[in-house]
Scaffold this motif. Structure first.
Motif, PDB file in Angstrom:
ATOM      1  N   ARG A   1      53.134  34.491  40.179  1.00 22.53           N
ATOM      2  CA  ARG A   1      52.594  33.236  39.658  1.00 22.53           C
ATOM      3  C   ARG A   1      52.017  32.359  40.768  1.00 22.53           C
ATOM      4  O   ARG A   1      51.097  31.600  40.527  1.00 22.53           O
ATOM      5  CB  ARG A   1      53.681  32.478  38.892  1.00 22.53           C
TER       6      ARG A   1
ATOM      7  N   PHE B   1      44.633  33.340  41.365  1.00 23.22           N
ATOM      8  CA  PHE B   1      43.707  34.314  40.806  1.00 23.22           C
ATOM      9  C   PHE B   1      42.417  34.262  41.611  1.00 23.22           C
ATOM     10  O   PHE B   1      42.066  33.250  42.184  1.00 23.22           O
ATOM     11  CB  PHE B   1      43.411  34.005  39.333  1.00 23.22           C
TER      12      PHE B   1
ATOM     13  N   THR C   1      44.150  38.950  40.552  1.00 25.67           N
ATOM     14  CA  THR C   1      43.792  38.967  39.132  1.00 25.67           C
ATOM     15  C   THR C   1      44.044  40.354  38.549  1.00 25.67           C
ATOM     16  O   THR C   1      44.609  40.487  37.459  1.00 25.67           O
ATOM     17  CB  THR C   1      42.323  38.545  38.939  1.00 25.67           C
TER      18      THR C   1
ATOM     19  N   ALA D   1      47.716  40.718  38.150  1.00 32.54           N
ATOM     20  CA  ALA D   1      48.239  39.836  37.104  1.00 32.54           C
ATOM     21  C   ALA D   1      47.959  40.385  35.706  1.00 32.54           C
ATOM     22  O   ALA D   1      48.785  40.247  34.803  1.00 32.54           O
ATOM     23  CB  ALA D   1      47.654  38.437  37.248  1.00 32.54           C
ATOM     24  N   ILE D   2      46.805  41.022  35.542  1.00 33.66           N
ATOM     25  CA  ILE D   2      46.481  41.557  34.214  1.00 33.66           C
ATOM     26  C   ILE D   2      47.237  42.858  33.932  1.00 33.66           C
ATOM     27  O   ILE D   2      47.391  43.254  32.795  1.00 33.66           O
ATOM     28  CB  ILE D   2      44.967  41.718  34.013  1.00 33.66           C
TER      29      ILE D   2
ATOM     30  N   HIS E   1      48.512  38.183  27.248  1.00 35.84           N
ATOM     31  CA  HIS E   1      48.471  37.760  28.646  1.00 35.84           C
ATOM     32  C   HIS E   1      48.828  36.282  28.788  1.00 35.84           C
ATOM     33  O   HIS E   1      48.636  35.488  27.873  1.00 35.84           O
ATOM     34  CB  HIS E   1      47.092  38.048  29.255  1.00 35.84           C
TER      35      HIS E   1
ATOM     36  N   LEU F   1      46.318  32.894  33.081  1.00 38.08           N
ATOM     37  CA  LEU F   1      45.422  33.999  33.411  1.00 38.08           C
ATOM     38  C   LEU F   1      44.249  34.037  32.440  1.00 38.08           C
ATOM     39  O   LEU F   1      43.092  34.187  32.853  1.00 38.08           O
ATOM     40  CB  LEU F   1      46.172  35.330  33.392  1.00 38.08           C
TER      41      LEU F   1
ATOM     42  N   TYR G   1      41.795  31.288  33.220  1.00 45.43           N
ATOM     43  CA  TYR G   1      41.030  31.636  34.417  1.00 45.43           C
ATOM     44  C   TYR G   1      39.947  32.671  34.086  1.00 45.43           C
ATOM     45  O   TYR G   1      38.782  32.500  34.446  1.00 45.43           O
ATOM     46  CB  TYR G   1      41.959  32.173  35.509  1.00 45.43           C
TER      47      TYR G   1
END
Length: 149
Positions: free
Chosen positions: A9, A13, A19, A22-23, A117, A121, A124
């Motif tokens: 966290r 991103f 990114t 995170a995905i 998600h 995120l 963004y």
């Protein structure tokens, strides 16, 4: 594991592969793209942009997944298979107005929501995806204005 969640966290991103990580990596991107095209093909609100795709959607899926992989900071899969890409020029043959741009973005927002998600995120990604979507629209309208003179 809690430490790694916090670390995830705290990484911004758009930096390195943050990114992409995170995905959820390539597998998550492939699932997102599959959901994206399922939504587009089954919702009459997206009939216009769905009609722009070939009946065999597998190549479109492959291209979008590969593009998103590199665009999110992961491996540059699109370039590995297809070479360099200029997003607005690739879509220059289409008549994209604000309406079609928004269809595509709404479809992607729905796909991201269905994948569950994190809201930060998703926010963004949607802001970032709006940039090439707007460039596609601007080039399309510029070309179409020039052809009607």
């Amino acid at each position: 594991m809690a430490g790694s969640d916090t670390e995830q966290r705290n990484r911004p991103f758009g930096k390195g592969d943050n990114t992409f990580q995170a995905i959820g990596g390539e597998q998550a991107i492939n699932a997102l793209v599959k959901t994206f095209y399922q939504i587009m093909s089954s919702n009459p609100d997206y009939a216009t942009i769905w009609s722009w795709h070939p009946q065999d959607i597998s190549i479109s899926r492959d291209k979008l997944a590969r593009f998103l992989c590199g665009w999110m900071g992961g491996p540059r899969r699109y370039q590995e298979k297809y070479g360099p890409i200029n997003i607005p020029l690739v879509h220059a043959h289409l008549a994209v107005t604000a309406r079609e741009r928004d269809m595509w973005l709404n479809c992607m927002a729905q796909a991201l929501a269905q994948q569950g998600h994190d809201a930060e995120l998703v926010d963004y990604l949607m802001h970032q995806l709006a940039i090439p979507a707007e460039r596609i629209r601007a080039l399309s309208e510029e070309r179409n204005a020039g052809s009607s003179l």
